[in-house]
Design an enzyme around this catalytic site. Structure first.
Site, mmCIF file in Angstrom:
data_model
loop_
_atom_site.group_PDB
_atom_site.id
_atom_site.type_symbol
_atom_site.label_atom_id
_atom_site.label_comp_id
_atom_site.label_asym_id
_atom_site.label_seq_id
_atom_site.Cartn_x
_atom_site.Cartn_y
_atom_site.Cartn_z
ATOM 1 N N LYS A 31 35.040 -2.406 101.008
ATOM 2 C CA LYS A 31 35.336 -0.974 100.820
ATOM 3 C C LYS A 31 36.385 -0.527 101.839
ATOM 4 O O LYS A 31 36.650 -1.240 102.825
ATOM 5 C CB LYS A 31 34.043 -0.170 100.981
ATOM 6 C CG LYS A 31 33.369 -0.343 102.339
ATOM 7 C CD LYS A 31 31.919 0.142 102.331
ATOM 8 C CE LYS A 31 31.273 -0.054 103.688
ATOM 9 N NZ LYS A 31 29.814 0.209 103.652
ATOM 10 N N ARG A 128 19.739 8.185 103.098
ATOM 11 C CA ARG A 128 21.076 8.445 102.572
ATOM 12 C C ARG A 128 21.046 8.457 101.049
ATOM 13 O O ARG A 128 21.180 9.505 100.437
ATOM 14 C CB ARG A 128 22.036 7.376 103.115
ATOM 15 C CG ARG A 128 23.480 7.631 102.840
ATOM 16 C CD ARG A 128 24.396 6.684 103.615
ATOM 17 N NE ARG A 128 24.368 5.309 103.122
ATOM 18 C CZ ARG A 128 25.183 4.354 103.566
ATOM 19 N NH1 ARG A 128 26.072 4.614 104.515
ATOM 20 N NH2 ARG A 128 25.101 3.124 103.094
ATOM 21 N N HIS A 157 18.906 -0.377 102.358
ATOM 22 C CA HIS A 157 19.892 -0.450 103.446
ATOM 23 C C HIS A 157 19.220 -0.059 104.763
ATOM 24 O O HIS A 157 18.467 0.910 104.811
ATOM 25 C CB HIS A 157 21.054 0.504 103.137
ATOM 26 C CG HIS A 157 22.263 0.324 104.029
ATOM 27 N ND1 HIS A 157 22.834 -0.910 104.270
ATOM 28 C CD2 HIS A 157 23.006 1.226 104.708
ATOM 29 C CE1 HIS A 157 23.882 -0.744 105.077
ATOM 30 N NE2 HIS A 157 24.003 0.533 105.357
ATOM 31 N N ARG A 214 24.781 -8.548 102.268
ATOM 32 C CA ARG A 214 25.959 -7.684 102.118
ATOM 33 C C ARG A 214 26.646 -7.580 103.470
ATOM 34 O O ARG A 214 26.233 -6.812 104.332
ATOM 35 C CB ARG A 214 25.538 -6.280 101.656
ATOM 36 C CG ARG A 214 24.774 -6.242 100.326
ATOM 37 C CD ARG A 214 24.542 -4.804 99.895
ATOM 38 N NE ARG A 214 23.966 -3.992 100.948
ATOM 39 C CZ ARG A 214 22.674 -3.758 101.107
ATOM 40 N NH1 ARG A 214 21.790 -4.272 100.268
ATOM 41 N NH2 ARG A 214 22.246 -3.010 102.105
ATOM 42 N N TYR A 258 52.868 15.431 126.478
ATOM 43 C CA TYR A 258 52.366 16.791 126.215
ATOM 44 C C TYR A 258 51.381 17.246 127.282
ATOM 45 O O TYR A 258 50.495 16.494 127.682
ATOM 46 C CB TYR A 258 51.636 16.831 124.870
ATOM 47 C CG TYR A 258 52.532 16.778 123.665
ATOM 48 C CD1 TYR A 258 53.504 17.752 123.436
ATOM 49 C CD2 TYR A 258 52.389 15.750 122.727
ATOM 50 C CE1 TYR A 258 54.307 17.705 122.306
ATOM 51 C CE2 TYR A 258 53.190 15.703 121.598
ATOM 52 C CZ TYR A 258 54.149 16.687 121.396
ATOM 53 O OH TYR A 258 54.939 16.624 120.275
ATOM 54 N N CYS A 305 50.669 10.743 121.686
ATOM 55 C CA CYS A 305 51.298 11.618 120.697
ATOM 56 C C CYS A 305 51.031 11.089 119.289
ATOM 57 O O CYS A 305 50.406 10.051 119.120
ATOM 58 C CB CYS A 305 52.803 11.701 120.941
ATOM 59 S SG CYS A 305 53.271 12.032 122.653
ATOM 60 N N ASP A 307 53.191 9.833 117.132
ATOM 61 C CA ASP A 307 53.968 8.654 116.767
ATOM 62 C C ASP A 307 54.337 7.763 117.951
ATOM 63 O O ASP A 307 54.984 6.735 117.769
ATOM 64 C CB ASP A 307 55.274 9.082 116.089
ATOM 65 C CG ASP A 307 55.044 10.200 115.109
ATOM 66 O OD1 ASP A 307 54.282 9.972 114.154
ATOM 67 O OD2 ASP A 307 55.585 11.300 115.323
HETATM 68 C C1 LIG Z 1 29.164 -0.823 104.349
HETATM 69 C C2 LIG Z 1 27.868 -1.361 103.854
HETATM 70 C C3 LIG Z 1 27.468 -2.666 104.162
HETATM 71 C C4 LIG Z 1 28.215 -3.572 105.119
HETATM 72 O O1 LIG Z 1 27.817 -3.290 106.426
HETATM 73 P P1 LIG Z 1 28.336 -4.207 107.652
HETATM 74 O O2 LIG Z 1 27.633 -3.636 108.821
HETATM 75 O O3 LIG Z 1 29.817 -4.009 107.722
HETATM 76 O O4 LIG Z 1 27.960 -5.602 107.342
HETATM 77 C C5 LIG Z 1 26.318 -3.157 103.574
HETATM 78 N N1 LIG Z 1 25.585 -2.388 102.734
HETATM 79 C C6 LIG Z 1 25.928 -1.114 102.427
HETATM 80 C C7 LIG Z 1 25.084 -0.323 101.525
HETATM 81 C C8 LIG Z 1 27.074 -0.562 102.995
HETATM 82 O O5 LIG Z 1 27.385 0.714 102.715
#
Ligand SMILES: *Cc1c(COP(=O)(O)O)cnc(C)c1O
Length: 385
Positions: A31, A128, A157, A214, A258, A305, A307
């Site tokens: 992602k 979530r 998760h 994941r 700045y 800054c 840039d």
């Molecule tokens: C982003 C995400 C992950 C990956 O997490 P990492 O800590 O980068 O391994 C896994 N599961 C879900 C649902 C996520 O949103």
């Protein structure tokens, strides 16, 4: 400035993750443009390393991959809008079912001609997305009965898996196990572990039948902390560099940038770099950060800054000042340091945000380095392509 991304490191990390996951398959989380690394080349590198499952956050990210010709399973982890469901079928994307409402919409939309592959997500403590554990069996049974619906996954998760020994992560895992046991329909994959859970909870987090891990951050060679990433032989894949665009020697008391908040304490050589917060280098790093230039770590001085930013090379007649020319490269972060962890600490944030924050205007240069070459190419030399 340039973000150099080592695809050999991505392939290496994918291999390391696959080995650690054992019997479970790895779902590469790509992602947010593969955490800023460039999703097209990263997806291809992961595929070359044998990865067949991919995770993105939003529907357009999945569509983009399909339009690029990407095969393999792609799960959209975010909650779908009802109006988007036909697109999931059209692009052969797996969707997340986080509520009974979405399940009902899936049942309405799915047809044997346009089947929908679904992964039901359960909220075991992340707070979530997801069904309450008690609601899962009925929703799963309903989906299993619906024509054109394929039960591809049941997942959860973790909220605290980055903390070794977290008892809350164990509680979440226990809750998830109870849900898995309560479901009596067939489901293709059961998945819970992210990178943190892989590293801290270990096998119990992915020993379900046909499980997936994941993993995102570890694919890019990092974890939440350096202590965690040291548990695997990972290679950080990104190096962020910028050129010295201007050099000058200032006298004691000369203000820089700045707000004129920093003044040279003595005669000082100052380099201006062509990088700023508009490139995603956090302004918050002011007064804390260093970059590697002329073979040394030199502090950024004055306000960063949009840039540009300025670097203190020290006395004009001594190294590193004597070694730095206009056009030289400075390393903002890379495997040889400063590391992404350093920048995250200076900016009071996490490594994820530093990687994702590298802005679209920074060109990504994808290379294939021999073992560890990105780390050794710490100074101005470009890594071998
Ligand atoms: C982003 C995400 C992950 C990956 O997490 P990492 O800590 O980068 O391994 C896994 N599961 C879900 C649902 C996520 O949103």
């Amino acid at each position: 400035m340039t973000a150099t991304v080592d695809l050999a490191a991505i392939r290496h990390n994918a291999g390391v993750l696959r080995e650690r996951a054992g019997g479970a398959d790895v779902m590469a989380i790509i992602k947010a443009d593969a955490y800023g690394h460039g999703v097209r080349p990263v997806a291809r590198a992961a595929h070359e390393a044998g990865i067949r499952h991919y995770g993105v956050a939003r529907l357009p990210e999945g569509i983009h991959l399909r339009e690029d010709g990407h095969r393999g399973r792609i799960l959209v982890l975010g909650a779908p809008a009802a109006a988007q469901l036909p697109r999931y079928a059209e692009y052969d994307l797996d969707l997340t079912v986080p509520s009974a409402e979405v399940a009902a919409a899936v049942v309405r939309h799915a047809s044997p001609n346009a089947p929908l592959r679904v992964h039901v997500t359960v909220d075991t403590g992340m707070g979530r997305l997801g069904l309450a554990p008690d609601d899962v069996p009925a929703v799963m049974a309903r989906l299993a009965d619906a024509p054109g619906v394929r039960l591809a996954g049941l997942w959860t998760h973790f909220a605290t898996a980055d903390a070794p020994g977290s008892s809350f992560a164990k509680t979440q895992l226990d809750r998830f196990r109870a849900v898995v046991d309560a479901v009596d329909v067939d489901v293709e994959h059961v998945h819970a572990a992210n990178t943190g859970a892989l590293l801290t909870l270990g096998e119990p987090a992915y020993e379900f039948e046909a499980s997936l891990v994941r993993s995102g951050i570890a694919l890019y060679g990092l974890a939440a902390t350096p202590e965690l990433s040291a548990r695997l032989d990972l290679r950080p894949a990104m190096r962020l560099t910028a050129r010295v665009t201007h050099l000058k020697t200032v006298s004691a008391g000369t203000p820089v940038s700045y707000g004129a908040e920093w003044q040279a304490p003595r005669r000082t050589r100052i380099a201006t770099l062509g990088v700023g917060y508009g490139d995603g280098y956090p302004r918050r790093c002011c007064g804390r950060a260093s970059v590697r230039v002329g073979g040394a770590l030199c502090p950024i001085v004055g306000t960063i800054c949009m840039d540009m930013c300025m670097v203190n090379l020290g006395p004009p007649d001594k190294a590193p000042a004597t070694r730095v020319d206009r056009g030289d490269e400075a390393v903002l972060f890379g495997p040889a340091g400063p590391t992404v962890y350093d920048v995250a600490q200076w900016a009071d944030t996490i490594p994820y945000e530093i990687l994702c924050g590298v802005s679209p205007r920074v060109p990504r240069r994808h290379v294939n380095c021999a073992d560890g070459a990105l780390a050794r190419a710490a100074q101005s030399a470009a890594p071998r392509v």
